[in-house]
Design an enzyme around this catalytic site. Structure first.
Site, PDB file in Angstrom:
ATOM      1  N   LYS A 223      53.949 122.184 -34.910  1.00 58.85           N
ATOM      2  CA  LYS A 223      53.862 123.630 -35.163  1.00 58.85           C
ATOM      3  C   LYS A 223      54.988 124.405 -34.483  1.00 58.85           C
ATOM      4  O   LYS A 223      55.662 123.906 -33.607  1.00 58.85           O
ATOM      5  CB  LYS A 223      52.466 124.141 -34.797  1.00 58.85           C
ATOM      6  N   ARG A 258      44.565 116.118 -34.769  1.00 61.52           N
ATOM      7  CA  ARG A 258      45.059 116.159 -36.152  1.00 61.52           C
ATOM      8  C   ARG A 258      46.591 116.163 -36.119  1.00 61.52           C
ATOM      9  O   ARG A 258      47.198 117.151 -35.706  1.00 61.52           O
ATOM     10  CB  ARG A 258      44.512 117.433 -36.825  1.00 61.52           C
TER      11      ARG A 258
END
Ligand code: HH2
Length: 283
Positions: A223, A258
């Site tokens: 991210k 994840r």
């Protein structure tokens, strides 16, 4: 080794960490968009991730990147209909990343065991009833705002307290709809309406969410905040930072991770868990 979902959800944080491999069958996901639209390519990627130690495969047909458009349920179903049944046949547990009850319904019929709902049941409240009726598990994730605008200057007074209060409310709603509490997984929603400082605070205080008594999932993979800290512009070059974030969250009690890059995450978490476990054996 792939554990059963029930064992993962009831084992608690002392048991080995669980890696959830990400499979986006989308043209526009922020780091792997377009790579796995072809079901053959998606199947090969799922197999690679399982071989590397992913116990759960999370399959998504709608990008939630900042600014993303929504994808109608019919189109999500079309993108998922070949790959979900194929991955269900493997040893992995299948999770489907959707906020639509119609998509979740089809996914559970194909054999998925987890619905990963980034809206935590707010987009389509029917999803909670459906999960309850089918005895499935659900990920309830925090998001401030909507994907289209969520990164437009998000503000919190106390990000951890606000995320915790939100998740407590969503757990109550899910339980009221009949969802078995032990089948609820919570997620602080790294990058969903969060600035760098908010992401760092949430990773540092995962143990506060532990007070809600549910299995905790985190999804920092590749991210933007990792690029901001480490300098990597391309998401695929943010593997080291992803591992750093996972280990920080593991230290504070997260169980499910994840990630896109399964092999390094599995290895890092294995070593981390072994170091921690050895503390109770050495005198
Ligand atoms: N992050 C993304 C998507 N789904 N689900 C959960 N529970 N937690 C997350 O942090 C999370 C999630 C975004 O990442 P990705 O799937 O790689 O991208 P995109 O949404 O663009 O497909």
């Amino acid at each position: 080794m792939t554990r059963k979902l029930h064992d993962i959800l009831t084992a608690g944080v002392r048991n080995p960490a669980v890696v959830m491999g990400i499979l986006n069958v989308t043209p526009d996901s922020f780091s792997d968009g377009g790579k796995y639209l072809d079901p053959q390519a998606a199947g090969r990627q799922a197999r690679r991730m399982i071989d590397c130690g992913a116990e759960i495969i999370d399959i998504g047909a709608e990008s939630t990147r900042p600014g993303a458009d929504t994808v109608p349920p019919d189109e999500q179903i079309r993108r998922l209909e070949e790959i979900v049944p194929a991955v269900v046949k493997t040893s992995a547990i299948v999770s489907v990343d959707t906020t639509s009850a119609a998509v979740a319904d089809r996914a559970l019929t194909w054999g998925a065991k987890i619905i990963n709902d980034v809206s935590a049941g707010r987009d389509d409240p029917q999803i909670l009833t459906l999960v309850a009726q089918r005895g499935a598990a659900i990920v309830l994730m925090h998001m401030l705002g909507r994907p289209r605008t969520m990164q437009d200057n998000p503000q919190y007074t106390d990000v951890t307290a606000e995320v915790k209060a939100f998740l407590a409310k969503r757990i109550s709603e899910a339980v009221a709809a009949g969802v078995d509490e032990s089948r609820i997984i919570i997620d602080p929603g790294i990058g969903f309406g969060k600035k760098l400082e908010h992401n760092l605070a949430l990773l540092r205080t995962v143990d506060d969410l532990g007070g809600l008594g549910r299995t905790i999932l985190v999804g920092p993979s590749r991210k933007r905040f990792i690029g901001e800290l480490g300098g990597a512009e391309l998401p695929e070059n943010r593997v080291g930072g992803t591992i750093g974030a996972c280990l920080a969250a593991r230290r504070r009690g997260a169980t499910i991770f994840r990630v896109h890059d399964v092999a390094p995450a599995v290895e890092a978490l294995k070593v981390y868990d072994a170091v921690i476990a050895s503390g109770s054996e050495v005198s």
